[in-house]
Write a protein that holds these residues in place. Structure first.
Motif: not given
Length: 531
Positions: A277-283, A305-318, A358-365
């Motif tokens: 969703d733009g530069h926000v990824v919903v998983i 791979d998105d240099p402008h990634l602003r955030g990650l939403v991790m959906d665990l509902r249900g 391990g290592g944060d794959m999204i670098g603290g986003v």
């Protein structure tokens, strides 16, 4: 005890009633006499060898693993109440050192008590009582050997926690297939239109994915057999076979066709889905199966791979949970290091500190985790791990609160025992069982309340701070009244679109996000969990 019919002239001589009265009295006597069922000679006998093998294997598995210590006597007497559940005329009692099985007023069998810890003795007693019940009760015979075992384990586990259970052979096979992928295939889901078989989904875990097969392509033949006039169910069966075996597909569209050879493989169900969703990824993670962490890592790799990634939403509902190790591995994908969960049980093998490095794959986003009242078990472990390490803000409602871990035992009949053997503690030491994960931003109290929370966050104030910190201070054991008091601050509910709106607000406003993170106390702020 055998009942023999008395000669008719003996009855007439003793009663000395007029003929009509005698007939009426005989009918009354007949109706009031318990009619004891005799075993049908044509009905199959109880397979005592298999029954004994299953019970013995079950006791061997249960005795060292249950959260509380119990004896073979405890387990067997609890389970034998299953006979009464099948046929209420059957009762099992244990008095004065003797186990007794009765059918109505008729005592079928009396057996001396073995020692409470005598596993072989109690297994033998249990099988003997089951066999006696089988011989007398038609309801027991109708239930069959499988029903007899199911009744035994249902009653046994009624005395324990709500998650321990026995799963009969047929559903156990289905459960195993769900966890591991079952029979080898290609990872294709098929449908059809008026003309031919269509590919309607491609599982990213299956061999069809790297081969480039895509939704909408037509499947014309499987190993040279035309799919014309066949149903999707039939063609799906053609795709199944031995792991590693080859299957040749003719695929394409009206313009071009090509032949592809795949190697069949066991394909766990897809559990991770993503969109941008733009530069926000919903998983969205629907469950934790054998390949969930690997699926998640693929999507995170693409997101990074998105240099402008602003955030990650991790959906665990249900998400009702699944494999604990997969939740821990998933946390390692976005945590640099730290404890993801702690498990405690009687069995030494149940005690673990699940640490990740391990290592944060999204670098603290920034990450926002969405939960609701159906989020449970492994999903709660992941949410708690990310929240306690201040790696994510949790949004939604109080989660289910399933903080008990089951281990699985394979039984000789093909069934499975799921036995609770450990409790889960979050990284900061609080118990998940009953309490669940309390979100920093609560969406279950209505739109007006959520709007006020977001406004307060913008002003540097977190309305849920006191409740969130109170949950982190809880230590096992905790009174149910205390749990209920804490949970009512954000009642469990089914997630709505408001959850995603709140998540986007947090990601779009870094000050709100930082304020929400600050509700989590520093590691070591509370006394450690007592052993």
């Amino acid at each position: 005890m055998r009942l023999r019919a008395a000669p008719s002239r003996w009855i007439g001589r003793r009663l000395r009633l007029p003929t009509r009265s005698a007939a009426i009295m005989l009918v009354v006597i007949y109706l009031m006499t318990p009619r004891l069922a005799a075993a049908d000679p044509a009905s199959p006998a109880l397979d005592t060898s298999m029954t004994q093998a299953v019970l013995n294997a079950a006791l061997t598995f249960l005795l060292p693993r249950t959260l509380e210590s119990h004896t073979s006597r405890d387990f067997c007497l609890w389970g034998l109440n299953g006979l009464s559940a099948i046929d209420p005329s059957l009762t099992v009692t244990d008095r004065d050192g003797t186990v007794q099985l009765a059918f109505g007023q008729d005592v079928l069998l009396r057996v001396p008590d073995p020692a409470a810890t005598d596993q072989a003795g109690w297994t033998d007693v249990t099988v003997r009582l089951m066999q006696a019940a089988w011989g007398r009760s038609s309801a027991v015979r109708d239930a069959g050997g499988g029903g007899l075992l199911q009744g035994f384990f249902d009653e046994l586990f009624n005395h324990m926690d709500p998650y321990s259970r026995y799963v009969a052979p047929a559903p156990a096979t289905t459960d195993r297939d769900t966890r591991t992928g079952g029979e080898a295939g290609t990872g294709l889901t098929l449908g059809h239109d008026a003309r031919s078989i269509l590919i309607t989904a491609v599982n990213a875990n299956g061999p069809a994915w790297p081969a480039g097969l895509a939704v909408g392509q037509r499947l014309y033949a499987v190993n040279g057999r035309s799919t014309r006039d066949q149903t999707p169910q039939t063609v799906t069966q053609w795709l199944l076979g031995e792991p590693g075996s080859k299957v040749t597909l003719l695929v394409g569209d009206e313009r071009a066709r090509r032949t592809i050879t795949l190697h069949r493989a066991s394909v766990p169900p897809e559990t991770v889905f993503a969109y941008a969703d733009g530069h926000v990824v919903v998983i969205r993670i629907t469950a934790f199966s054998a390949d969930t962490a690997q699926e998640m890592s693929q999507y995170l790799d693409q997101a990074s791979d998105d240099p402008h990634l602003r955030g990650l939403v991790m959906d665990l509902r249900g998400n009702r949970g699944g494999v604990l190790q997969q939740a821990v591995t998933a946390s390692a994908l976005v945590l640099d290091r730290g404890v993801a969960a702690i498990t405690h049980g009687r069995d030494a093998q149940a005690n673990h500190v699940w640490a990740v490095q391990g290592g944060d794959m999204i670098g603290g986003v920034p990450i926002v985790v969405l939960v609701d009242g159906r989020t449970a078990s492994a999903a709660e472990i992941l949410a708690a791990a990310l929240a306690d390490h201040r790696r994510a803000v949790v949004v939604g409602s109080a989660t289910l609160g399933k903080g008990l871990v089951q281990t699985i035992g394979q039984m000789p009949d093909g069934g499975e025992l799921f036995v609770t053997w450990s409790r889960v503690l979050a990284p900061l030491g609080w118990p998940l069982q009953g309490l669940g994960v309390m979100p920093q931003v609560c969406t279950s109290r209505g739109e007006a309340d959520l709007e006020r929370q977001l406004q307060d966050l913008a002003a540097g104030q977190l309305d849920m701070r006191e409740t969130v910190q109170a949950t982190r201070a809880v230590r096992f054991p905790v009174a149910v009244s205390r749990i209920l008091d804490l949970r009512k601050a954000c009642p469990a509910a089914i997630g709505t679109d408001s959850d995603l709106d709140a998540a986007r607000s947090l990601i779009d406003n870094p000050a709100e996000y930082r304020t929400a993170l600050s509700a989590i106390p520093e590691e070591g702020a509370y006394a450690p969990q007592a052993e």
